[in-house]
Structures are given as structure tokens and as C-alpha cells.
Write a protein that holds these residues in place. Structure first.
Motif, PDB file in Angstrom:
ATOM      1  N   ASP A  84       0.822  -1.214   0.000  1.00 22.04           N
ATOM      2  CA  ASP A  84       0.000   0.000   0.000  1.00 22.04           C
ATOM      3  C   ASP A  84       0.857   1.266   0.000  1.00 22.04           C
ATOM      4  OD1 ASP A  84      -2.979  -1.088   1.437  1.00 22.04           O
ATOM      5  OD2 ASP A  84      -1.172  -2.311   1.430  1.00 22.04           O
ATOM      6  N   VAL A  85       1.818   1.303   0.926  1.00 22.18           N
ATOM      7  CA  VAL A  85       2.593   2.547   1.080  1.00 22.18           C
ATOM      8  C   VAL A  85       3.458   2.766  -0.145  1.00 22.18           C
ATOM      9  CG1 VAL A  85       4.158   3.840   2.566  1.00 22.18           C
ATOM     10  CG2 VAL A  85       2.564   2.216   3.570  1.00 22.18           C
ATOM     11  N   GLU A  86       3.974   1.681  -0.703  1.00 18.20           N
ATOM     12  CA  GLU A  86       4.776   1.810  -1.934  1.00 18.20           C
ATOM     13  C   GLU A  86       3.911   2.370  -3.053  1.00 18.20           C
ATOM     14  OE1 GLU A  86       5.778  -1.762  -4.239  1.00 18.20           O
ATOM     15  OE2 GLU A  86       7.873  -1.191  -3.989  1.00 18.20           O
ATOM     16  N   ALA A  87       2.662   1.901  -3.135  1.00 18.35           N
ATOM     17  CA  ALA A  87       1.764   2.414  -4.176  1.00 18.35           C
ATOM     18  C   ALA A  87       1.563   3.914  -4.007  1.00 18.35           C
ATOM     19  CB  ALA A  87       0.425   1.672  -4.118  1.00 18.35           C
ATOM     20  N   HIS A  88       1.406   4.354  -2.767  1.00 15.61           N
ATOM     21  CA  HIS A  88       1.262   5.790  -2.528  1.00 15.61           C
ATOM     22  C   HIS A  88       2.525   6.543  -2.934  1.00 15.61           C
ATOM     23  CE1 HIS A  88      -2.617   6.426  -0.456  1.00 15.61           C
ATOM     24  NE2 HIS A  88      -2.494   5.157  -0.133  1.00 15.61           N
ATOM     25  N   TRP A  89       3.672   5.954  -2.624  1.00 14.28           N
ATOM     26  CA  TRP A  89       4.931   6.611  -2.976  1.00 14.28           C
ATOM     27  C   TRP A  89       5.068   6.706  -4.491  1.00 14.28           C
ATOM     28  CZ3 TRP A  89       9.556   3.832  -4.712  1.00 14.28           C
ATOM     29  CH2 TRP A  89      10.665   4.686  -4.884  1.00 14.28           C
ATOM     30  N   LEU A  90       4.776   5.600  -5.166  1.00 12.31           N
ATOM     31  CA  LEU A  90       4.933   5.584  -6.617  1.00 12.31           C
ATOM     32  C   LEU A  90       3.933   6.502  -7.310  1.00 12.31           C
ATOM     33  CD1 LEU A  90       5.476   1.780  -7.224  1.00 12.31           C
ATOM     34  CD2 LEU A  90       7.149   3.610  -7.628  1.00 12.31           C
ATOM     35  N   SER A  91       2.803   6.724  -6.673  1.00 12.94           N
ATOM     36  CA  SER A  91       1.770   7.546  -7.306  1.00 12.94           C
ATOM     37  C   SER A  91       2.222   8.992  -7.494  1.00 12.94           C
ATOM     38  CB  SER A  91       0.473   7.498  -6.483  1.00 12.94           C
ATOM     39  OG  SER A  91       0.648   8.184  -5.260  1.00 12.94           O
ATOM     40  N   ARG A  92       3.306   9.359  -6.807  1.00  8.54           N
ATOM     41  CA  ARG A  92       3.797  10.738  -6.954  1.00  8.54           C
ATOM     42  C   ARG A  92       4.453  10.954  -8.315  1.00  8.54           C
ATOM     43  NH1 ARG A  92       7.381  11.499  -1.495  1.00  8.54           N
ATOM     44  NH2 ARG A  92       5.773  11.052   0.013  1.00  8.54           N
ATOM     45  N   PHE A  93       4.901   9.855  -8.898  1.00  8.41           N
ATOM     46  CA  PHE A  93       5.679   9.956 -10.135  1.00  8.41           C
ATOM     47  C   PHE A  93       4.844   9.422 -11.296  1.00  8.41           C
ATOM     48  CE2 PHE A  93       8.762  10.646  -7.026  1.00  8.41           C
ATOM     49  CZ  PHE A  93       8.801   9.582  -6.140  1.00  8.41           C
ATOM     50  N   SER A  94       5.087   9.910 -12.441  1.00 12.41           N
ATOM     51  CA  SER A  94       4.327   9.416 -13.595  1.00 12.41           C
ATOM     52  C   SER A  94       5.126   8.325 -14.272  1.00 12.41           C
ATOM     53  CB  SER A  94       4.045  10.569 -14.558  1.00 12.41           C
ATOM     54  OG  SER A  94       3.279  11.553 -13.935  1.00 12.41           O
ATOM     55  N   LEU A  95       5.084   7.151 -13.699  1.00 10.27           N
ATOM     56  CA  LEU A  95       5.793   6.011 -14.281  1.00 10.27           C
ATOM     57  C   LEU A  95       4.774   5.209 -15.059  1.00 10.27           C
ATOM     58  CD1 LEU A  95       7.891   4.979 -11.146  1.00 10.27           C
ATOM     59  CD2 LEU A  95       8.565   6.474 -13.039  1.00 10.27           C
ATOM     60  N   SER A  96       4.820   5.306 -16.357  1.00  9.72           N
ATOM     61  CA  SER A  96       3.729   4.766 -17.167  1.00  9.72           C
ATOM     62  C   SER A  96       3.609   3.256 -17.055  1.00  9.72           C
ATOM     63  CB  SER A  96       3.908   5.167 -18.631  1.00  9.72           C
ATOM     64  OG  SER A  96       5.144   4.673 -19.107  1.00  9.72           O
ATOM     65  N   ALA A  98       4.318   1.542 -14.338  1.00 11.07           N
ATOM     66  CA  ALA A  98       3.979   1.177 -12.957  1.00 11.07           C
ATOM     67  C   ALA A  98       2.466   1.279 -12.833  1.00 11.07           C
ATOM     68  CB  ALA A  98       4.664   2.095 -11.961  1.00 11.07           C
ATOM     69  N   LEU A  99       1.828   0.150 -12.618  1.00  9.67           N
ATOM     70  CA  LEU A  99       0.368   0.098 -12.674  1.00  9.67           C
ATOM     71  C   LEU A  99      -0.222   0.433 -11.301  1.00  9.67           C
ATOM     72  CD1 LEU A  99       0.196  -3.072 -14.918  1.00  9.67           C
ATOM     73  CD2 LEU A  99      -0.100  -0.686 -15.605  1.00  9.67           C
ATOM     74  N   VAL A 100      -0.140   1.720 -10.972  1.00 13.15           N
ATOM     75  CA  VAL A 100      -0.652   2.211  -9.690  1.00 13.15           C
ATOM     76  C   VAL A 100      -1.558   3.402  -9.964  1.00 13.15           C
ATOM     77  CG1 VAL A 100       1.317   1.430  -8.327  1.00 13.15           C
ATOM     78  CG2 VAL A 100       1.346   3.722  -9.330  1.00 13.15           C
ATOM     79  N   PRO A 101      -2.441   3.711  -9.030  1.00 11.03           N
ATOM     80  CA  PRO A 101      -3.350   4.845  -9.242  1.00 11.03           C
ATOM     81  C   PRO A 101      -2.604   6.169  -9.195  1.00 11.03           C
ATOM     82  CG  PRO A 101      -4.053   3.474  -7.398  1.00 11.03           C
ATOM     83  CD  PRO A 101      -2.702   3.015  -7.783  1.00 11.03           C
ATOM     84  N   CYS A 102      -3.284   7.184  -9.674  1.00  7.51           N
ATOM     85  CA  CYS A 102      -2.741   8.533  -9.677  1.00  7.51           C
ATOM     86  C   CYS A 102      -2.863   9.129  -8.278  1.00  7.51           C
ATOM     87  CB  CYS A 102      -3.533   9.362 -10.692  1.00  7.51           C
ATOM     88  SG  CYS A 102      -3.378  11.121 -10.490  1.00  7.51           S
ATOM     89  N   ARG A 103      -1.822   9.846  -7.856  1.00  8.69           N
ATOM     90  CA  ARG A 103      -1.782  10.367  -6.490  1.00  8.69           C
ATOM     91  C   ARG A 103      -2.963  11.288  -6.180  1.00  8.69           C
ATOM     92  NH1 ARG A 103       2.468  14.553  -3.715  1.00  8.69           N
ATOM     93  NH2 ARG A 103       2.218  13.775  -1.608  1.00  8.69           N
TER      94      ARG A 103
END
Lengths: 730, 214
Positions: A84-96, A98-103
Motif C-alpha cells: 500500500d505505502v509503496e503504491a502511494h509513494w509511486l503515485s507521486r511519479f508518472s511512471l507509465s 507502474a500500474l498504480v493509481p494517480c496520487r
């Protein structure tokens, strides 16, 4: 494909299940486990082609870690995060890739508010920030019958059933997650169900509904049944996830109550750990996500089986990733037992996912303002200061409420529970406000009569048979604690009402005739039926609502009334008086007098219309706020960022300190200022470890030796049960 | 002989066995507690009804407290109310009778339901061992099939929910096929009702056995 969160222990992350699902769909795909410890067991499974072990989050240089991740994604990898926390961290960046929601939208999904679901048919359990003032938290817990959970911002939750337990559980969660983001949530009885889905750019690709069939002691899914999401819910979710432009996996955890309504209790921005169970049911959510992202038309699906269950199996440890020697070093012990993937460590690096805000400080209460001047004049401490004005107001209000509840056919009276605090100043108010006194001994009876209370205003309700304690005295009502005592009282005691205390079903108590025992019930009805016709029958119950909560107390009262009706019907004997003892707390005042007790009186009138008198036995709720304990600060010390004030009072002066919150105020001249919530503690003067008078208070910066503090709400059992300790016998 | 032919044979074999059991059960009524019409049974029923009303105040919903109080096991019939509340073990018929009585303390229509359930021969052999010969009860096991009694409540749309007081769950939540599933059901009605009951996707006419597909 890169997959993180691979630990597969008793509290598993989804990485292994995601990998198994992708392997099922794409047998030739290259699957790489990403995790932060060799102790994340799933990394050793042969479903993975390779493993990328990173350093623990607290060691990682986050920017470098991001660059490392970007370079892997640039080589064509897709990334599914299982943390969960990694997903939040990754959501800050636009890594196309990386299949995570937008921050921007992820914040709409954080606990406890789940803003994104507002406006749907899904219910939200009531919550309160753990940083709220003590009395608000206490009231919240009471209101929900002490069926509450303290929860972390990401995961981890503990059920608590009393104030002391809440304090300990809060401290445990703080060690993992810090103070921010902890909250309490009301328990919702029902079945645990989940919705898991995969979405790509706001479009739900597939969604499943899972009902837990087998759960571990920690409440984790061990077996379940997968089915379609109910149509109406699916339509609502489609709208929600479209507005969130969601990409990635997601799990929504619900409680389905007895009316099949859904209560959202958690929103996880990743696939659930049981995701492979859905794959076994023919619904491969990770594969659907990859297919959408990579533009793949189809993938292999296994034969469907709706139910799944977990098994434990040993796997060989990868030679190049050996396990550390046993016992593991302290930081690894923490990681192994709770979070091998180290999410709390990432949170401590400032990855914030919370939306909660701190409540503003409260002004000093009016009652304290009135006595500030008096407090300032007190010489030696510790000193228990009686608040006469408060006592007058509370007794007056209770008498007025009782009068409001009375009807033409049924008189409601307050019988103050003398054992709560037998201070003559309180007992005189029984006389002044026309109340009754509830006593449990000859000594209490004599004390009450000593201030002018007539025997006809006394209700005896103790375990010692009345005819042994006060033979010959004619009081208002005598309640026996057993059948032999009832028979003896009926034969020997000349009181207005003769009654018996009952122990309703599901109540753990040593007191009262146990109604769950059919033998006792039949003996009771036979005895009641045989009493002299002149005996006016009364029934009594007493359950601590401060322990079970006011809602549960209300249900027990209903249960008691229904049994009263059964006793009347079976024995052929009219019940004329009912007595309700509650252990109510002052914080329950409004709910008690405006909701619960009116309902109780109505139910008595409906089910037992022969009852013409109802006694209510408040104790704490009447007198707890009628005293404050004034104490001087002897020393202030600073340890690990926390200030500790040693005072000249101790737990012996305030023996209920651990059970209920006591507001603490500082006396400044003619002003009293209630201390806000903070990280400081008030310690007593004795050598006992449990001599802690208050925790989580914020001392003013200038707190020093000699300052006077006031510990409030000590007018009930803190007075009657205080004892002399550590004072050389004085 | 190929697997498919064996499977077809198995199905018809099972169906035939179910039919034979249903013929055996055609005239079997639901288990009923008897009443001495004296203080013992009057008091027992009064206590039970008070407990049921108390339970519904404390924990609204189906009477799960019954199974928490009584173990499932052999019961001598006829069974009187005064004996039922004092014993620690009751069979499914007695549990179903109590469940119906508990449901009846609240508003709504309550019905007795008879089931045939399918386990396996090992389970049935075990139960035959647990149920001693001297227990006075009707036959309830045949090879891998068992007779079972439960209770049903009906809503305003003639949709029934079936409560299994032995397993302490709604039948709708149990497995629809396989080990432990119901293969036939009959809703017992004493009034002149002729309209069927809706349960899951099936229609159950009153007082008629209906075979249930998994």
C-alpha cells in the motif's frame, strides 16, 4: 513483470498470488519478485524467474531507488505493487509502466473517510481520530458498547473492549505507524466480504465478490468463495473508479450486516493476498490488468472453482539469498514478525497517506472555571476538592429527568448508589432532591439515615441477606441476591417491595438468580407464586454499562423486561416494581436520559403494565464530576522527547486512573486550563509501575516544579476506593 | 466402459436412491416436542420462550443461541419439553422444533422443513456408530444419504430462508452441491395453503418433496 510485496506468511501480501496468477495466464512471462528482505518468504518460490532484493526502506535512498526502478521499467518491464505505502509513494511519479493509481485521486481513498465512496449506497462505519481528546474517545467507545477497533493508517487493527486495553493497543500501533493516522472504528457485526478488481485508466476490467469461509486468528482470509459482484454495487463502483481514473489492482473490504447492507472498512490500493483464489475461480485479475496495459487480446484461464483454501508448504531457500542466522537481529525480528516488506519504515521516511487533521484545543469547562479561585486557595496537596455547585446541578438534573419519565401509572425515582461515594455532602443531596438511596450494607444504611434520610427512602440491594443486616427495619425495597434470601426476606422483612436481583442471559456476573438456568427459573417462578399475597413483587438488574456499553446495556434491559413478563405470566404474580442499575458514566448522560431510559420505561409499561414504580440507580453518572484532585508537581523530567511530571498524588488517590480518562488541568492563578492531547505523562509519587495518572497530555512549555495540577472527575469511586499507600501508615 | 458412461450411471444411481429414500419419508411428519400439560412443561416452555425473546433483544437475527446451548447428538423420542430443556444433547429434529418455536416468538411465518442431505458412506457409518441401537428414533441414514430437519421463515414476497439450527447457518450459505449438500426438500404446511414457496431458484410446493439440483 516486476511484482512487489511477496511475503506469504500468516499476514500475507499479494505478491505471490499475483505472480501465480500471471504465470497461469502467461506461462512464458519473466516474473521478478521485488522485496526488501530475504525473509519475505514468497521470493523463494519457483514461480519467480528472478528476485530483486532491495535494502530496507529506512536504508534506501528513495530517489536512487526510483531511478533503479525507472531503468527496469524502461527496459520493458511492467510493475504491479503489492504494498500500500509503496503504491502511494509511486503515485507521486508518472511512471507509465507502474500500474498504480494517480496520487491526486488516491488521497480520496484513504482511511478512515473513504471520500471517494461518499454518495454511494455503501455505508461507512463511524470513526474517530485517535488524537481526539480522551473524553471524546471514551464517549465514542461507550456509545459503541466498547466494540471498537483501533486501526493503523495502512493496515493492522486491534479490537479493544476497555480503556486500559485501548491505551496498550494504541501504544503498540504507534510503534509501527507513529501517531499520525491512527483511528478508532466502530465494530460492525456481520460477515467479512471483499470486492477485488482490476482497472485500467478508470475502466474496471473485471471484479469479483469474495465471502470469507475460513479466517485465521488474525482475521486473514484462509478460505473463501468467489462470485460476481452484485449488479447494483458494480454499477456504483464503475462510476467511482471512472472518476478516480484508477489504474491497478484494488481490494475493498466490507462487513455485510444481517440485513445484507455493506459497510466499507478498508480500501487497499493493490490486489488482495487471496487474488490467486479468484484466478482459480476463472477470474484472473492481474492478467486482465497486464492485458489491458500491454494491449494483449487474451490470456490462458484455468478451470473455474468458486471456492479456494490456502495451504502451507515448505519451499527451498534460494542459494544466493540465504536466511540470516537465528535469532535474527532486533530490526530483522521486527520485520519478520510483522512487516518483512517494511511498510512502516517507508512511512517513517515521510510517505504520507493520511488526510486526518488535528482537532482544536478545548477551552476549560465551566465547572472548572467556577472552582479555579477556590483551587488556588488550597494549601496542602494532594487535596480532593468537592464541587458543591456541580453536585447541586447534577442531582437536580437527575431528579428532573426522573420526574419527566414518570407517568400517571408509573413513578420513576432515582436511588443514588451510596457505595459510589458515601460522602455526607452527597447523601444530604438525596434528601434535598427527594431521591432514594441504594445501599448494600447496614453501615451504608446508617450513614444515609445519619444525614436525615428516612428508612422509607432506602432501597437495599446487596448480596448479604437483608434480614441478617438490618432485621426489623422497614425500608422501601429489599432485593435478594438468591432464592433462599428472597424466601427469608418475604417471610421476615416488612418492606414496601420485596424483590430479587436477576442475572439476565449472556451476562457474566456472580450476582443475581441466573435466568439462563431453566431449573433456577422454575424455582424462582414457583417461589414467587407461593409468596404471601401481601408481598409486592419487585425485580432488579444491574449491569455495568461502562463495561458493556450503553447499547448493549439497553439490549440487556430489554431482555430483563421480557423475562420479567415471563415470570409474571408463569407465576401468576404481578410484578409491581422494577429496578435498573447501570454503572452509567457521565459521558452517557444525554443518550441515557433522552434515548435509553425513556425507551426502557416505555417497554416496562408495554410488557409489564402492572409495574407502578421504577427505580434507577445512578452512581458514577451522578457524582463523578463533583470532585477534582489538586496535586503539586514535584519534578519535571525529559526522557526521549517526552516530559514526565512527578506529582505528590498517586494511583492510591485516583485508583480508576487506568480504567477511565480523567481530564488534567493546570491551575494558573484564578484560571484552570485543561491540558491538550500530547505526548507527556503524569506519574504518581509511589514506586508502583502502574502509578500513571495520565498519559497523552501536552504540558505547557513552562511547567515546572511547584505547579499545581487538577485531575478531574474524581468524585465517584476514586473517592470511595482511594487508599493510603506509601505514606507510612497515615 | 469409459468415464462418461460411468458418470451417467452414477447420476441415475444417485437419483434412484434419492427417490427410494423420499418414498420412505413420504408419510414422516416433522419431529414435535410433547407437552405433559403440567407445571414441568408449562414452566419449560415459558422459560424457553423467555430465552428466545431475550436472545432476540440481545442478538437480533436467527436463534443461533440454541446450538450454542445444546450439542447435536442422539435423542430419545418421544421428547417432552421439560426433558428437552434439561438435556445437553438434541438431534436435528429437536433443534428444528426449538428453532421454529424461537422464530415464532417474533412476528412472521415459520415453517418446518425436511431435507435429504448427501454425505458419504464413511460419514454415515460413523453416525450409525454414534447413534446407539437403544436410542428410540426413526431411521435417518441410507448409504450416503441422511434425513435432516430445519426451519424456514417467509418474507412478504413468499421467499423463504431456511435456517439450519444444527449447523447454525442459513442453508443458502451452505454448499449447493457436494459433500453435505441438500438433495431434496419439503416444506410442511398445516393450513390450506397451496401456493409454492420461493427458495433460491426453486419453487417448493407445500408438503411435497422436491429434488434439488446442485
Amino acid at each position: 513483470m516486476l511484482i512487489s510485496g511477496c511475503h506469504s506468511g500468516v499476514n500475507p501480501s499479494p505478491g505471490l498470488g499475483v505472480a501465480q496468477s500471471l504465470r497461469e495466464a502467461y506461462p512464458h512471462a519473466r516474473l521478478i519478485a521485488k522485496d526488501h528482505s530475504v525473509l519475505s518468504s514468497g521470493v523463494h518460490c519457483d514461480v519467480f524467474d528472478d528476485v530483486w532484493i532491495c535494502r530496507q526502506w529506512n536504508e534506501l535512498h528513495l530517489n536512487q531507488h526510483r531511478r533503479d526502478l525507472e531503468s527496469r521499467l524502461a527496459r520493458g518491464a511492467w510493475f504491479i505493487s503489492g504494498l500500500d505505502v509503496e503504491a502511494h509513494w509511486l503515485s507521486r511519479f508518472s511512471l507509465s509502466r507502474a500500474l498504480v493509481p494517480c496520487r491526486k485521486f488516491l488521497r480520496e481513498t484513504v482511511k478512515p473517510g473513504f471520500e471517494a465512496m461518499k454518495g454511494t449506497s455503501v455505508n461507512m462505519a463511524e470513526t474517530i481520530d485517535a488524537r481526539a481528546p480522551h473524553d471524546e474517545i471514551y464517549h465514542f467507545c461507550q456509545r459503541h458498547g466498547w466494540r471498537v477497533w483501533i486501526k493503523g493508517p495502512v493496515y493492522e487493527s486491534k479490537a479493544v473492549c476497555n480503556w486500559g486495553e485501548l491505551g496498550r493497543a494504541t501504544e503498540t500501533l504507534r510503534q509501527s505507524w507513529g501517531s499520525n493516522g491512527l483511528f478508532l472504528q466502530a465494530h460492525i457485526p456481520g460477515r467479512e466480504v471483499s470486492v477485488a478488481l482490476a482497472a485500467y485508466r478508470g475502466r474496471i476490467l473485471d471484479a469479483v465478490f469474495m465471502r470469507k469461509s475460513v479466517v485465521t486468528n488474525e482475521g486473514k482470509t484462509w478460505g473463501g468463495e468467489v462470485s460476481d459482484v452484485p449488479e447494483t454495487l458494480l454499477v456504483e463502483l464503475a462510476g467511482v473508479f471512472r472518476s478516480l481514473e484508477w489504474t491497478g489492482g484494488c481490494e475493498l473490504e466490507f462487513i455485510q450486516d444481517t440485513s445484507d447492507a455493506l459497510w466499507l472498512i478498508d480500501w487497499n490500493p493493490r490486489f488482495p493476498a487471496w487474488v490467486f483464489g479468484a484466478t482459480l475461480a476463472g477470474r484472473n485479475l492481474p492478467a486482465a490488468l497486464i492485458a489491458a496495459a500491454a494491449g494483449i487480446d487474451s490470456f490462458h484461464q484455468s478451470t473455474a472453482c468458486r471456492q479456494f483454501i490456502r495451504v502451507v508448504r515448505e519451499v527451498p531457500v534460494l542459494t544466493r539469498l540465504p536466511l540470516p542466522p537465528h535469532p535474527p537481529p532486533p530490526q530483522q525480528r521486527f520485520a519478520v514478525s510483522k512487516h518483512p516488506s517494511g511498510m512502516p519504515l517507508l512511512m517513517r521516511k515521510g510517505v504520507s497517506i493520511t488526510r486526518a487533521h488535528v482537532r482544536p484545543a478545548r477551552p476549560a469547562s465551566q465547572q472548572l472555571a467556577e472552582v479555579a479561585a477556590e483551587a488556588a486557595r488550597v494549601g496542602s496537596t494532594p487535596h480532593r476538592l468537592f464541587l458543591a455547585g456541580v453536585a447541586d446541578r447534577r442531582f437536580s438534573a437527575a431528579a428532573a429527568h426522573a420526574k419527566d419519565l414518570s407517568t400517571e401509572s408509573c413513578r420513576v425515582n432515582v436511588a443514588y448508589s451510596v457505595k459510589t461515594n458515601p460522602d455526607p455532602r452527597l447523601l444530604r443531596r438525596i434528601v434535598d432532591f427527594g431521591m432514594y438511596a441504594e445501599v448494600i450494607s447496614a453501615a451504608e444504611t446508617q450513614r444515609a439515615m445519619g444525614v436525615g434520610l428516612q428508612p422509607a427512602r432506602i432501597v437495599y440491594n446487596g448480596p448479604v441477606p437483608f434480614h441478617l443486616e438490618l432485621p426489623g427495619l422497614q425500608v422501601a425495597a429489599v432485593f435478594a441476591d438468591s432464592l433462599p434470601a428472597l424466601a427469608a426476606n418475604a417471610a421476615k422483612v416488612p418492606s414496601q417491595w420485596i424483590g430479587v436481583r436477576l442475572r439476565p442471559p449472556r451476562v457474566q456476573s456472580r450476582f443475581g438468580v441466573p435466568l439462563e438456568d431453566p431449573e433456577q427459573f422454575q424455582r424462582l417462578t414457583a417461589l414467587v407464586g407461593s409468596l404471601h399475597p401481601k408481598v409486592r413483587l419487585a425485580l432488579s438488574m444491574h449491569v455495568q454499562s461502562s463495561h458493556v456499553g450503553i447499547s448493549r446495556w439497553n439490549a440487556i434491559a430489554s431482555s430483563f423486561i421480557r423475562f420479567g413478563a415471563a415470570i409474571q405470566q408463569t407465576s401468576g404474580r404481578r410484578v409491581e416494581c422494577m429496578n435498573f442499575g447501570g454503572g452509567w458514566a457521565p459521558s452517557q448522560d444525554h443518550q441515557l436520559w433522552h434515548e435509553v431510559l425513556p425507551g426502557v420505561v416505555r417497554e416496562v409499561s408495554r410488557d409489564l403494565p402492572t409495574v407502578n414504580h421504577v427505580f434507577l440507580e445512578p452512581g458514577r453518572s451522578l457524582v463523578e464530576p463533583t470532585a477534582i484532585l489538586l496535586t503539586k508537581v514535584l519534578e519535571v523530567r525529559l526522557i526521549a522527547g517526552r516530559r514526565e511530571a512527578i506529582i505528590d498524588a498517586s494511583i492510591s488517590d485516583c485508583p480508576t486512573a487506568e480504567e477511565t480518562p480523567h481530564p488534567v488541568a493546570i491551575v494558573r492563578g484564578a484560571r484552570l486550563e485543561v491540558l491538550e492531547k500530547g505526548g507527556d505523562v503524569v506519574l504518581g509519587r509511589t514506586c508502583m509501575e502502574q502509578d500513571v495518572l495520565a498519559v497523552d497530555v501536552a504540558f505547557p512549555r513552562d511547567l515546572a516544579e511547584g505547579a499545581m495540577l487538577a485531575i478531574c472527575d474524581v468524585g465517584a469511586y476514586d473517592a470511595s476506593m482511594s487508599y493510603s499507600f506509601g505514606r507510612g501508615g497515615t | 466402459m469409459n468415464g462418461r458412461f460411468t458418470t451417467v450411471q452414477r447420476h441415475s444411481s444417485l437419483s434412484g436412491r434419492i427417490d427410494r429414500v423420499l418414498r420412505t419419508l413420504e408419510d414422516r411428519p416433522a419431529s414435535a416436542l410433547r407437552d405433559h400439560k403440567e407445571a414441568c412443561c408449562v414452566g419449560a416452555q415459558a422459560w424457553f420462550h423467555a430465552m428466545a425473546r431475550s436472545a432476540s433483544a440481545l442478538e437480533p437475527g436467527p436463534p443461533a443461541w440454541i446450538r450454542e446451548r445444546w450439542r447435536w447428538g442422539p435423542t430419545n423420542w418421544p421428547l417432552y419439553w421439560c426433558d428437552a430443556i434439561r438435556t445437553s444433547t438434541l438431534d436435528c429434529g429437536a433443534l428444528a422444533a426449538l428453532a421454529c418455536a424461537a422464530f415464532a416468538t417474533e412476528a412472521g411465518s415459520v415453517y418446518r422443513v425436511q431435507l435429504v442431505e448427501r454425505f458419504d458412506e464413511t460419514a454415515v457409518r460413523n453416525w450409525n456408530g454414534v447413534w446407539p441401537d437403544k436410542v428410540r428414533t426413526l431411521r435417518w441414514t441410507w448409504q450416503d444419504l441422511t434425513y435432516h430437519e430445519v426451519a424456514a421463515i417467509e418474507d412478504a414476497h413468499h421467499l423463504i430462508r431456511i435456517w439450519d439450527p444444527t449447523d447454525n447457518c442459513w442453508l443458502e450459505e451452505k454448499q449447493a452441491d457436494g459433500y453435505g449438500s441438500a438433495v431434496a426438500a419439503r416444506v410442511l404446511v398445516h393450513s390450506g395453503r397451496s401456493s409454492p414457496f420461493r427458495w433460491r431458484e426453486a419453487l417448493l410446493p407445500p408438503n411435497l418433496w422436491v429434488k434439488i439440483d446442485g
